[in-house]
Enzyme design. Sequence first.
Site, PDB file in Angstrom:
ATOM      1  N   THR A 105       0.823  -1.216   0.000  1.00  0.00           N
ATOM      2  CA  THR A 105       0.000   0.000   0.000  1.00  0.00           C
ATOM      3  C   THR A 105       0.855   1.264   0.000  1.00  0.00           C
ATOM      4  OG1 THR A 105      -1.372  -1.294   1.504  1.00  0.00           O
ATOM      5  CG2 THR A 105      -2.024   0.998   1.125  1.00  0.00           C
ATOM      6  N   ARG A 121       9.969  -3.036   6.092  1.00  0.00           N
ATOM      7  CA  ARG A 121      10.685  -4.150   6.731  1.00  0.00           C
ATOM      8  C   ARG A 121      11.761  -4.640   5.769  1.00  0.00           C
ATOM      9  NH1 ARG A 121      10.393  -9.727   7.220  1.00  0.00           N
ATOM     10  NH2 ARG A 121       9.003  -9.738   5.442  1.00  0.00           N
ATOM     11  N   LYS A 122      11.395  -5.565   4.851  1.00  0.00           N
ATOM     12  CA  LYS A 122      12.402  -6.074   3.906  1.00  0.00           C
ATOM     13  C   LYS A 122      12.088  -5.671   2.471  1.00  0.00           C
ATOM     14  CE  LYS A 122      14.572 -10.224   5.694  1.00  0.00           C
ATOM     15  NZ  LYS A 122      14.630 -11.690   5.539  1.00  0.00           N
ATOM     16  N   TRP A 140       3.820   1.781  -0.874  1.00  0.00           N
ATOM     17  CA  TRP A 140       4.571   1.918  -2.143  1.00  0.00           C
ATOM     18  C   TRP A 140       3.667   2.511  -3.219  1.00  0.00           C
ATOM     19  CZ3 TRP A 140       6.856  -2.982  -4.975  1.00  0.00           C
ATOM     20  CH2 TRP A 140       7.759  -2.570  -5.960  1.00  0.00           C
ATOM     21  N   HIS A 178      -8.827  -0.353   2.181  1.00  0.00           N
ATOM     22  CA  HIS A 178      -8.614  -1.807   2.191  1.00  0.00           C
ATOM     23  C   HIS A 178      -9.946  -2.541   1.983  1.00  0.00           C
ATOM     24  CE1 HIS A 178      -4.475  -1.577   3.372  1.00  0.00           C
ATOM     25  NE2 HIS A 178      -4.665  -1.319   4.642  1.00  0.00           N
ATOM     26  N   TYR A 223       2.336  -6.738  -6.700  1.00  0.00           N
ATOM     27  CA  TYR A 223       3.578  -6.284  -6.047  1.00  0.00           C
ATOM     28  C   TYR A 223       4.790  -6.849  -6.790  1.00  0.00           C
ATOM     29  CZ  TYR A 223       6.840  -5.758  -2.045  1.00  0.00           C
ATOM     30  OH  TYR A 223       7.893  -5.445  -1.215  1.00  0.00           O
ATOM     31  N   SER A 250       4.232 -11.183   5.932  1.00  0.00           N
ATOM     32  CA  SER A 250       4.411  -9.773   6.277  1.00  0.00           C
ATOM     33  C   SER A 250       3.353  -9.328   7.295  1.00  0.00           C
ATOM     34  CB  SER A 250       4.323  -8.934   4.999  1.00  0.00           C
ATOM     35  OG  SER A 250       4.400  -7.569   5.283  1.00  0.00           O
TER      36      SER A 250
HETATM   37  P1  PAP Z   1       0.114  -1.486   5.372  1.00  0.00           P
HETATM   38  O1  PAP Z   1      -0.975  -2.470   5.131  1.00  0.00           O
HETATM   39  O2  PAP Z   1       0.506  -1.416   6.815  1.00  0.00           O
HETATM   40  O3  PAP Z   1      -0.159  -0.161   4.765  1.00  0.00           O
HETATM   41  P2  PAP Z   1       1.750  -2.122   3.142  1.00  0.00           P
HETATM   42  O4  PAP Z   1       2.372  -0.836   2.779  1.00  0.00           O
HETATM   43  O5  PAP Z   1       0.586  -2.598   2.354  1.00  0.00           O
HETATM   44  O6  PAP Z   1       1.418  -2.113   4.676  1.00  0.00           O
HETATM   45  O7  PAP Z   1       2.832  -3.283   3.020  1.00  0.00           O
HETATM   46  C1  PAP Z   1       4.025  -3.259   3.728  1.00  0.00           C
HETATM   47  C2  PAP Z   1       4.989  -4.118   2.933  1.00  0.00           C
HETATM   48  O8  PAP Z   1       5.453  -3.400   1.787  1.00  0.00           O
HETATM   49  C3  PAP Z   1       6.232  -4.466   3.743  1.00  0.00           C
HETATM   50  O9  PAP Z   1       6.651  -5.732   3.249  1.00  0.00           O
HETATM   51  P3  PAP Z   1       7.582  -6.720   4.061  1.00  0.00           P
HETATM   52  O10 PAP Z   1       7.011  -6.900   5.412  1.00  0.00           O
HETATM   53  O11 PAP Z   1       7.588  -8.000   3.286  1.00  0.00           O
HETATM   54  O12 PAP Z   1       8.947  -6.112   4.060  1.00  0.00           O
HETATM   55  C4  PAP Z   1       7.159  -3.334   3.339  1.00  0.00           C
HETATM   56  O13 PAP Z   1       8.517  -3.596   3.597  1.00  0.00           O
HETATM   57  C5  PAP Z   1       6.867  -3.268   1.863  1.00  0.00           C
HETATM   58  N1  PAP Z   1       7.249  -1.990   1.247  1.00  0.00           N
HETATM   59  C6  PAP Z   1       7.117  -0.752   1.748  1.00  0.00           C
HETATM   60  N2  PAP Z   1       7.567   0.163   0.874  1.00  0.00           N
HETATM   61  C7  PAP Z   1       7.997  -0.507  -0.210  1.00  0.00           C
HETATM   62  C8  PAP Z   1       8.596  -0.096  -1.449  1.00  0.00           C
HETATM   63  N3  PAP Z   1       8.816   1.166  -1.738  1.00  0.00           N
HETATM   64  N4  PAP Z   1       8.913  -1.073  -2.328  1.00  0.00           N
HETATM   65  C9  PAP Z   1       8.697  -2.368  -2.048  1.00  0.00           C
HETATM   66  N5  PAP Z   1       8.146  -2.818  -0.898  1.00  0.00           N
HETATM   67  C10 PAP Z   1       7.796  -1.893   0.019  1.00  0.00           C
END
Ligand code: PAP
Length: 324
Positions: A50, A285-286, A52, A124, A219, A156
Amino acid sequence: MSTSTQHTNDTNSNSRHDNDEISVHLCEDNVGRHASHTDLIIATLPKSGTIWLKALAFAIINRSHYPSSSSSSENYHQHPLLTISPRDLVPFVDFKQLYPDNRLLDFTKNSTNHDSPCRLIATHVPYPSLPESIKITATNCKIVYLCRNPQDNFSSLWLFMNKARAMPMLNNNNASLSMDEAFDYFCDGVQEFGPYWDHVLGYWKESIKNPDKVLFDKYENLKKEPKTQTKRIAEFTGCGFSSEEENQGVVEDISSLCSFENLKNLDVNKNGTWRGTIQNKEFFRKGEVGDWKNYLTPIMIKTLDGLMKEKLHGSGLVFQNYLP
Ligand code: PAP
């Protein structure tokens, strides 16, 4: 394990405990009845990228006000993404407890999107539960939906929720949920916004029926080909890049600005706190595809694989077992 589908249009019905309940208040008066031709709705399940997509949409739509590279303009340093969380630049319409005084934001004033030529609104909520004025084709507002493979989405979400459960705002008395327990809930479709497969299928089917209204993206596609997908989103929103912009590298600038590495390392996202509750860094996170392989057991992988095949069968929507 039961795999019963419990999804209804009442998005509160799947909440596990009262304490966990994330009440969904899609406010018809606030957005629904006033959905405008220029609204852009960012729709996702939690943890599917989201933040992103919010960053990308904001950067694409506001690029004439806010250039995305320091080499192209000195105004770059005023870009809101450099100092404001994308969560604030594109607020949710459906979480009232996340905002001051437990009140929904007033989108009718368009006060939240700076000088955006259109309102950017995040949700959502599953497709069937969106307000009619957003769904009807007579309102020309558009929806960009981003989903993520179920394995990474689940991992995640589980990791994040266990952190969030320890946070006073959610008032959960620090109760963590084991991965086994969380996995059963996921497979049973017990989630705040309904079962995963219903959510993705709802938007998927609508994107096929109505491709000018709903853009469906993954994604994994964004990760694999950020420039192509950035262009695709821009074209869909009616803000396609001119060849001059392409030659100047504007597409690359926007995808670099919104990349995980860049956003994660900005001071606001490293050290800031979102509305006095969650640290912004928890949303970065990652950011990898396939990290699920560090968490899911072989039996979980098999179960989820079988379940997804069953649920998505015949829909044309396919998720591979995304590996790094
Ligand atoms: P939310 O539901 O709390 O808004 P959301 O932004 O949908 O969260 O998703 C978070 C995930 O996107 C995290 O994934 P992970 O736990 O597997 O690491 C987060 O790291 C990842 N994320 C955030 N920003 C980006 C980005 N710019 N590019 C790629 N993945 C990203």
